[in-house]
Enzyme design. Structure first.
Site, mmCIF file in Angstrom:
data_model
loop_
_atom_site.group_PDB
_atom_site.id
_atom_site.type_symbol
_atom_site.label_atom_id
_atom_site.label_comp_id
_atom_site.label_asym_id
_atom_site.label_seq_id
_atom_site.Cartn_x
_atom_site.Cartn_y
_atom_site.Cartn_z
ATOM 1 N N ASP A 35 11.991 45.889 29.403
ATOM 2 C CA ASP A 35 11.294 47.048 29.403
ATOM 3 C C ASP A 35 10.865 47.481 28.032
ATOM 4 O O ASP A 35 11.185 46.957 26.834
ATOM 5 C CB ASP A 35 11.884 48.312 30.055
ATOM 6 C CG ASP A 35 13.302 48.480 29.269
ATOM 7 O OD1 ASP A 35 14.041 47.619 28.755
ATOM 8 O OD2 ASP A 35 13.862 49.875 28.974
ATOM 9 N N GLU A 51 16.619 48.293 30.205
ATOM 10 C CA GLU A 51 17.564 48.672 29.114
ATOM 11 C C GLU A 51 17.454 49.991 28.279
ATOM 12 O O GLU A 51 18.368 50.788 27.862
ATOM 13 C CB GLU A 51 17.518 47.752 28.305
ATOM 14 C CG GLU A 51 18.742 47.422 27.204
ATOM 15 C CD GLU A 51 18.451 48.477 26.140
ATOM 16 O OE1 GLU A 51 19.594 49.129 25.634
ATOM 17 O OE2 GLU A 51 17.370 48.459 25.486
#
Length: 406
Positions: free
Chosen positions: A91, A149
Site C-alpha cells: 500500500d 500496512e
C-alpha cells in the site's frame, strides 16, 4: 527453530549474484510502474493485478483476493523440506508527491512515500529467480504480498485467512527499505527491532465563557495543557530509564476566538514502546492521569484509546541466521548493525505467529539527493539497493532449505 551453524549451499555464489544483477533493469521497471499507480490500504487492485500478471508469466501458483487485495504465491523446490515465507507490503500513503521524476505518482494525493513499491519489486525479483531455479532449494517458499500496512493493517486479516497454513510456515523473513541508513547498510538484530504503536483521541468538556471572566468557566485549554505536561511524566517516572517508550500528543484543537474561553478541547496522540510488558499498562496510566486532572479542574472527558500493532520482535535464532546470510551478501560485516526505531510495522503480527526476522535495508544516497525521510512528499530511494534485497532473500531461501527444522 534454526540451527546457528550454516550448511554451505551447493551453489555458485558469484553466478547467483551476476544473474540477480542482470535483473536490475526489470526491478527498476517494475518498481517505477508500481510507483506511478499507488493505492491506499485494501484498495490495491491495480497493484495486485500487476503482481498476479507477473506470477502467471513465470508459472507460479498463487491465490489472490486474500484480505481483499492480498496475494500469496507458492513456489515448491526440488524436494520436500521446510516452508519459508517472504512478506512484502503493497500500500501507499495519502500524500501528494512533489518529486519531479518521470515515474511520479499519477494518482492525486496518493504516493509510495515509504518504499513499499521497492518491497514489491524485490519480492517479484525473488519470485522470478526462484521460479527458474527450483532445483537449487528444497522445501517451499511462500511470497506474501500484503495490503494495508500503513493502516488499518493487513497482516492480521491475512493470518486469519490462513496464509501461514497449508503448507504450514516454519519461518518468515521480510525487509524494509530504510532511508535513515546509507545504501547497503543493514539492521539485523534479535529481539525488538520496531516499536508497538497505540493511539488515542481525547475530548475534554469544560465550561466556556468570557476571556475576562475565567472564574465563571472551566477552561478546557488549561485542562488540556496540564494533561499534555502530565503525560510526559508517565514515561519519565514510570518507565525504567534503561528502557524506551514515547507518548506524543500530536494534535491539540480548542477555541474559536482570542477572547473566548473554550468549552471543549480535542487532543490526539501516539504511544510507542518495545517491551510487551507495557501493553495495557501505559493505557491505564494515561487514562488515570487524564481522569485525575479533569476531576481536579471540574471537567469531564471522553477517551478513545486503541492498540494498533505490537512491537516487531525478531526471533533470536532466525535473526542469527539472517545476519550470517546478510554478511555474505554485504561482503562486509561492518555493514550489518544493531539498530532500533520507534517506527512501527504490522509485520509484527507475522512474527508473533511464526519465528521470523525483519531487516532494515539502508536505501539513502545523499550524493544523489535520495535521502528524504519516510512519509515525506519528496521521498525516494536509490534503486540500486533492490538487487541486494533480492540476493538476501534468494540466499536465505537456499540456506534455510538446506538446514530444515531442529
Amino acid at each position: 527453530m534454526i540451527s546457528s551453524t550454516l550448511i554451505p549451499p551447493s551453489i555458485d555464489i558469484e553466478a547467483v549474484r551476476l544473474e540477480i544483477r542482470a535483473l536490475q533493469p526489470k526491478l527498476v521497471q517494475w518498481r517505477r510502474h508500481i510507483h506511478q499507480y499507488p493505492e491506499l490500504g485494501f484498495q490495491e487492485q491495480l497493484t495486485s493485478t500487476f503482481v498476479c500478471k507477473k506470477l502467471s508469466e513465470w508459472g507460479i501458483d498463487y491465490e489472490a483476493g486474500i484480505a481483499k487485495t492480498g496475494v500469496v504465491a507458492t513456489i515448491p523446490g526440488s524436494a520436500s523440506g521446510p516452508v519459508l515465507a517472504i512478506r512484502a507490503d503493497m500500500d501507499a500513503l495519502p500524500i501528494h508527491e512533489l518529486n519531479q521524476v518521470p515515474y511520479r505518482s499519477q494518482h492525486a494525493n496518493t504516493m509510495h512515500a515509504c518504499g513499499h513499491d521497492g518491497h514489491i519489486a524485490i519480492a517479484l525479483g525473488t519470485a522470478c529467480y526462484l521460479a527458474k531455479h527450483r532445483q537449487k532449494f528444497s522445501g517451499t517458499v511462500k511470497l506474501i504480498f500484503q495490503p494495508a500496512e500503513e493502516g488499518p493493517g493487513g497482516a492480521k486479516p491475512m493470518i486469519e485467512a490462513g496464509v501461514l497454513k497449508n503448507p504450514d510456515v516454519d519461518g518468515l523473513i521480510g525487509l524494509h527499505l530504510w532511508n535513515n541508513l546509507p545504501i547497503g547498510q543493514m539492521a539485523v538484530r534479535g529481539g525488538p527491532l520496531m516499536a508497538a504503536v497505540e493511539s488515542f483521541k481525547l475530548h475534554i468538556l469544560g465550561k466556556g465563557g468570557h476571556g475576562a471572566m475565567p472564574d465563571q468557566t472551566v477552561d478546557s485549554v488549561i485542562v488540556g495543557a496540564h494533561i499534555v505536561n502530565a503525560l510526559q511524566t508517565i514515561i519519565s517516572r514510570n518507565v525504567n530509564p534503561l528502557q524506551s517508550a514515547v507518548i506524543t500528543v500530536g494534535e491539540f484543537h480548542a477555541g474559536t476566538r482570542h477572547n473566548v474561553i473554550a468549552d471543549s478541547a480535542n487532543l490526539s496522540g501516539t504511544v510507542r514502546y518495545f517491551d510487551p510488558q507495557f501493553e495495557g499498562y501505559l493505557q491505564q496510566r494515561i487514562e488515570a492521569t487524564i481522569a485525575s486532572i479533569c476531576q481536579m479542574h471540574g471537567a469531564t472527558y471522553d477517551l478513545n484509546y486503541w492498540q494498533q500493532y505490537p512491537a516487531t520482535i525478531n526471533d533470536p535464532a532466525m535473526a542469527g541466521f539472517v545476519r550470517s546470510v546478510a554478511e555474505e551478501v554485504a561482503e562486509n560485516s561492518d555493514a550489518i548493525i544493531d539498530y532500533q526505531t520507534m517506527a512501527a510495522e504490522d509485520v509484527s503480527f507475522f512474527l508473533r505467529a511464526v519465528p521470523g526476522c525483519y531487516v532494515l535495508l539502508g536505501s539513502a544516497n545523499r550524493d544523489r539527493n535520495l535521502a528524504y525521510p519516510h512519509h515525506h512528499p519528496r521521498f525516494d530511494f536509490d534503486e540500486n539497493i533492490m538487487q541486494m534485497g533480492v540476493e538476501l532473500f534468494v540466499r536465505c531461501v537456499e540456506q534455510f532449505s538446506s538446514q530444515g527444522k531442529v
